[in-house]
Scaffold this active site. Structure first.
Site, PDB file in Angstrom:
ATOM      1  N   ASN A  42       0.848  -1.180   0.000  1.00  0.00           N
ATOM      2  CA  ASN A  42       0.000   0.000   0.000  1.00  0.00           C
ATOM      3  C   ASN A  42       0.894   1.243   0.000  1.00  0.00           C
ATOM      4  OD1 ASN A  42      -1.642   2.238   1.253  1.00  0.00           O
ATOM      5  ND2 ASN A  42      -3.210   0.634   1.204  1.00  0.00           N
ATOM      6  N   GLU A  55      -2.318  -4.962  -3.469  1.00  0.00           N
ATOM      7  CA  GLU A  55      -2.446  -5.786  -4.682  1.00  0.00           C
ATOM      8  C   GLU A  55      -2.224  -4.969  -5.956  1.00  0.00           C
ATOM      9  OE1 GLU A  55      -4.408  -5.308  -2.032  1.00  0.00           O
ATOM     10  OE2 GLU A  55      -5.857  -6.939  -1.778  1.00  0.00           O
ATOM     11  N   SER A  80      -7.562  -9.524   3.065  1.00  0.00           N
ATOM     12  CA  SER A  80      -8.657  -9.768   2.115  1.00  0.00           C
ATOM     13  C   SER A  80      -8.815  -8.577   1.153  1.00  0.00           C
ATOM     14  CB  SER A  80      -9.953  -9.961   2.925  1.00  0.00           C
ATOM     15  OG  SER A  80     -10.975 -10.470   2.140  1.00  0.00           O
ATOM     16  N   CYS A  82     -10.001  -5.598  -1.205  1.00  0.00           N
ATOM     17  CA  CYS A  82     -11.142  -4.691  -1.333  1.00  0.00           C
ATOM     18  C   CYS A  82     -11.772  -4.834  -2.718  1.00  0.00           C
ATOM     19  CB  CYS A  82     -10.678  -3.245  -1.136  1.00  0.00           C
ATOM     20  SG  CYS A  82      -9.831  -2.568  -2.588  1.00  0.00           S
ATOM     21  N   CYS A  85      -9.253  -4.022  -5.617  1.00  0.00           N
ATOM     22  CA  CYS A  85      -8.227  -5.050  -5.820  1.00  0.00           C
ATOM     23  C   CYS A  85      -8.842  -6.361  -6.293  1.00  0.00           C
ATOM     24  CB  CYS A  85      -7.386  -5.210  -4.566  1.00  0.00           C
ATOM     25  SG  CYS A  85      -6.518  -3.663  -4.156  1.00  0.00           S
ATOM     26  N   ASP A 145      -8.425   4.508   3.781  1.00  0.00           N
ATOM     27  CA  ASP A 145      -7.950   3.552   2.782  1.00  0.00           C
ATOM     28  C   ASP A 145      -9.041   2.627   2.260  1.00  0.00           C
ATOM     29  OD1 ASP A 145      -5.868   0.772   2.324  1.00  0.00           O
ATOM     30  OD2 ASP A 145      -5.512   2.711   1.380  1.00  0.00           O
TER      31      ASP A 145
HETATM   32 CA   LIG Z   1      -4.457  -2.134   0.795  1.00  0.00          CA
HETATM   33 ZN   LIG Z   2      -7.557  -2.896  -2.353  1.00  0.00          ZN
END
Ligand SMILES: [Ca+2]
Ligand SMILES: [Zn+2]
Ligand SMILES: [Ca+2]
Ligand SMILES: [Zn+2]
Lengths: 148, 148
Positions: A42, A55, A80, A82, A85, A145
């Site tokens: 990130n 990702e 996990s 989002c 992604c 985020d």
């Molecule tokens: Ca992230």
């Molecule tokens: Zn994401």
């Protein structure tokens, strides 16, 4: 490269992000032959970016590739994925997504499965502990985020 | 800002990308008050990026924003959004997606609607003509961009 090794790279990336004062989520994209295509974390804090999640950073760092390069590939991610992604994995036809944990966030796992992606949740305590710590320290940054 | 004006910005961005030798897909993110949050275009060629599509570039150029900034916002895009860009709109809770055309590509419109996003397809001939031209000139680049 086995799943343990792939997730270890993702966790290394997540820790690197934490060390940089960023959001500690990391990922690694491994192709069907076990070769690393790209790894990343990130970059919201580091780049001021709303699109560099773990990702998507791994995808960005994989550079420009023809579609066939992603065939049978696995995306390893500490958390996990989002909706964005999840969608990125679908766009590139990534075959498998291996997830460190989904206690701190449950993303598009059901939708990935519905679309034919193989999804594995490892429940890795190190991944969970890292996100637990970050969310306790910076809850507003975390909410930003994930669009909450 | 009305839909005509919003889509005009997206088309301007798409044309700019074409002029730069890139993929001519553009987008503009407008908030609920009609203010432009950010505009952008596909940067695959310009940045070597697999994650800078039109819509994600508009999000990137909008910078870091709290979730409330996107509430009631509209994403204008010259072309139907792919899975990644569909997911990005969902992540940030974007309320409306206005699409220039979906003849050259039909993306995640059904999924957006299923998730409660208002989707409008304008069928703008200028958007269609621009993509027609680009796809005829650079079919391999187009396939790379949509993971085909
Ligand atoms: Ca992230
Ligand atoms: Zn994401
Ligand atoms: Ca695009
Ligand atoms: Zn897209």
């Amino acid at each position: 490269m086995d799943d343990k090794a792939g997730l270890a790279i993702a966790l290394e990336e997540a820790r690197q992000s934490y060390a940089e004062g960023g959001i500690p989520i990391g990922a690694a994209l491994i192709d069907s032959t076990g070769k690393l295509l790209g790894r990343g974390h990130n970059m919201r804090v580091q780049l001021g970016s709303a699109i560099h999640h773990g990702e998507t950073s791994a995808l960005f760092n994989s550079g420009r590739l023809p579609a066939r390069a992603y065939k049978g590939a696995t995306m390893y991610t500490t958390l996990s994925p989002c909706d964005m992604c999840t969608g990125a994995c679908l766009l590139y036809g990534i075959a498998r997504v291996v997830i460190g944990e989904n206690k701190n966030f449950l993303g598009g796992e059901a939708y990935l499965k519905q679309r034919g992606v193989e999804v594995t949740v490892v429940n890795d305590p190190e991944c969970t502990a890292l996100m637990d710590k970050f969310i306790a320290e910076k809850p507003d940054l975390w909410n930003e985020d994930i669009g909450v």
